[in-house]
Design a protein around this motif. Structure first.
Motif, short mmCIF file in Angstrom:
data_model
loop_
_atom_site.label_atom_id
_atom_site.label_comp_id
_atom_site.label_asym_id
_atom_site.label_seq_id
_atom_site.Cartn_x
_atom_site.Cartn_y
_atom_site.Cartn_z
N ASN A 113 0.87 -1.16 0.00
CA ASN A 113 0.00 0.00 0.00
C ASN A 113 0.91 1.22 0.00
O ASN A 113 1.50 1.57 1.02
CB ASN A 113 -0.90 -0.02 1.24
N THR A 114 1.05 1.89 -1.13
CA THR A 114 2.00 3.00 -1.26
C THR A 114 1.61 4.22 -0.43
O THR A 114 2.42 5.11 -0.24
CB THR A 114 2.20 3.41 -2.73
N LYS A 115 0.39 4.23 0.09
CA LYS A 115 -0.02 5.33 0.96
C LYS A 115 0.72 5.27 2.30
O LYS A 115 0.77 6.25 3.03
CB LYS A 115 -1.52 5.30 1.17
N GLN A 116 1.34 4.12 2.62
CA GLN A 116 2.13 3.95 3.84
C GLN A 116 3.48 4.66 3.75
O GLN A 116 4.13 4.87 4.76
CB GLN A 116 2.44 2.48 4.09
N ILE A 117 3.90 4.99 2.55
CA ILE A 117 5.23 5.52 2.33
C ILE A 117 5.21 7.04 2.38
O ILE A 117 4.40 7.68 1.72
CB ILE A 117 5.77 5.08 0.95
N GLY A 118 6.11 7.61 3.16
CA GLY A 118 6.24 9.06 3.22
C GLY A 118 7.09 9.58 2.07
O GLY A 118 7.21 8.93 1.03
N GLN A 119 7.71 10.71 2.27
CA GLN A 119 8.56 11.32 1.25
C GLN A 119 9.86 10.55 1.05
O GLN A 119 10.43 10.57 -0.03
CB GLN A 119 8.91 12.76 1.65
N PHE A 120 10.34 9.90 2.12
CA PHE A 120 11.59 9.15 2.03
C PHE A 120 11.53 7.93 2.93
O PHE A 120 10.74 7.86 3.85
CB PHE A 120 12.79 10.03 2.39
N MET A 121 12.38 6.94 2.62
CA MET A 121 12.42 5.71 3.40
C MET A 121 13.74 5.00 3.16
O MET A 121 14.29 5.04 2.07
CB MET A 121 11.26 4.80 3.00
N ASP A 122 14.23 4.36 4.19
CA ASP A 122 15.43 3.55 4.08
C ASP A 122 15.08 2.26 3.34
O ASP A 122 14.00 1.69 3.54
CB ASP A 122 15.96 3.22 5.48
N TYR A 123 15.98 1.80 2.48
CA TYR A 123 15.74 0.61 1.67
C TYR A 123 15.37 -0.61 2.50
O TYR A 123 14.42 -1.32 2.17
CB TYR A 123 16.98 0.32 0.81
N SER A 124 16.07 -0.86 3.61
CA SER A 124 15.78 -2.05 4.42
C SER A 124 14.39 -1.98 5.03
O SER A 124 13.69 -2.99 5.11
CB SER A 124 16.84 -2.26 5.50
N GLU A 125 13.94 -0.79 5.44
CA GLU A 125 12.58 -0.63 5.96
C GLU A 125 11.56 -0.80 4.84
O GLU A 125 10.50 -1.40 5.03
CB GLU A 125 12.42 0.76 6.58
N PHE A 126 11.86 -0.25 3.68
CA PHE A 126 10.97 -0.34 2.52
C PHE A 126 10.72 -1.79 2.13
O PHE A 126 9.58 -2.20 1.90
CB PHE A 126 11.59 0.44 1.35
N ILE A 127 11.77 -2.59 2.07
CA ILE A 127 11.64 -4.00 1.67
C ILE A 127 10.83 -4.81 2.70
O ILE A 127 10.17 -5.78 2.35
CB ILE A 127 13.05 -4.62 1.44
N LYS A 128 10.84 -4.37 3.94
CA LYS A 128 10.12 -5.08 5.01
C LYS A 128 8.64 -4.69 5.12
O LYS A 128 7.91 -5.31 5.89
CB LYS A 128 10.80 -4.83 6.36
N LEU A 129 8.20 -3.68 4.38
CA LEU A 129 6.79 -3.28 4.45
C LEU A 129 5.89 -4.46 4.10
O LEU A 129 6.18 -5.21 3.16
CB LEU A 129 6.50 -2.12 3.50
N PRO A 130 4.78 -4.62 4.84
CA PRO A 130 3.87 -5.74 4.54
C PRO A 130 3.23 -5.59 3.17
O PRO A 130 2.87 -4.48 2.75
CB PRO A 130 2.83 -5.67 5.64
N ARG A 131 3.10 -6.71 2.49
CA ARG A 131 2.53 -6.72 1.15
C ARG A 131 1.02 -6.97 1.20
O ARG A 131 0.56 -7.77 1.99
CB ARG A 131 3.19 -7.81 0.31
N VAL A 132 0.31 -6.26 0.33
CA VAL A 132 -1.13 -6.46 0.21
C VAL A 132 -1.38 -7.76 -0.56
O VAL A 132 -2.27 -8.53 -0.22
CB VAL A 132 -1.78 -5.25 -0.52
N LEU A 133 -0.58 -8.00 -1.59
CA LEU A 133 -0.65 -9.23 -2.38
C LEU A 133 0.59 -10.06 -2.07
O LEU A 133 1.63 -9.53 -1.71
CB LEU A 133 -0.67 -8.90 -3.88
N LYS A 134 0.49 -11.36 -2.23
CA LYS A 134 1.64 -12.23 -1.98
C LYS A 134 2.63 -12.23 -3.13
O LYS A 134 3.80 -12.50 -2.95
CB LYS A 134 1.17 -13.64 -1.68
N ARG A 135 2.14 -11.95 -4.35
CA ARG A 135 3.04 -11.92 -5.50
C ARG A 135 2.48 -10.97 -6.55
O ARG A 135 1.33 -10.57 -6.49
CB ARG A 135 3.26 -13.30 -6.09
N ASN A 136 3.30 -10.64 -7.51
CA ASN A 136 2.93 -9.72 -8.57
C ASN A 136 2.17 -10.47 -9.65
O ASN A 136 2.76 -11.23 -10.42
CB ASN A 136 4.19 -9.06 -9.14
N TYR A 137 0.87 -10.25 -9.73
CA TYR A 137 0.05 -10.93 -10.72
C TYR A 137 0.05 -10.21 -12.06
O TYR A 137 -0.54 -10.65 -13.04
CB TYR A 137 -1.39 -11.03 -10.23
N LEU A 138 0.71 -9.05 -12.13
CA LEU A 138 0.71 -8.24 -13.34
C LEU A 138 1.81 -8.60 -14.31
O LEU A 138 1.88 -8.06 -15.40
CB LEU A 138 0.82 -6.76 -12.96
#
Length: 89
Positions: free
Chosen positions: A63-88
């Motif tokens: 959910n990209t609304k969880q992301i502010g203006q900036f984020m550390d890569y390790s925190e970004f990768i740990k964000l919970p996923r809405v979907l388990k995989r990319n269906y696109l």
């Protein structure tokens, strides 16, 4: 390590900061401490394909609304996923 840009042997692992556009194009975010390759000869810094794929996939699955203006890569990768995989793909 060989640089993909100038093909010299001056490339080495490093970290950098990049600005990435969200998939919906609404804005960009600053991602810090991203693994990169930095060439000491030509000065180019670039992300390898696997890192680019991880960032792009994560942006599609969170959910990209969880992301502010900036984020550390390790925190970004740990964000919970809405979907388990990319269906696109």
């Amino acid at each position: 390590m060989e640089c993909l840009w100038c093909e010299s042997e001056g490339a080495e692992p490093s970290v950098n900061t990049v600005y990435w556009e969200l998939p919906d194009g609404s804005r960009s975010i600053e991602l810090t401490n991203i693994p990169c390759i930095k060439c000491t000869i030509c000065g180019v810094e670039y992300q390898e394909e696997d890192i680019i794929e991880k960032i792009e996939t994560q942006l599609l699955l969170i959910n990209t609304k969880q992301i502010g203006q900036f984020m550390d890569y390790s925190e970004f990768i740990k964000l919970p996923r809405v979907l388990k995989r990319n269906y696109l793909k």
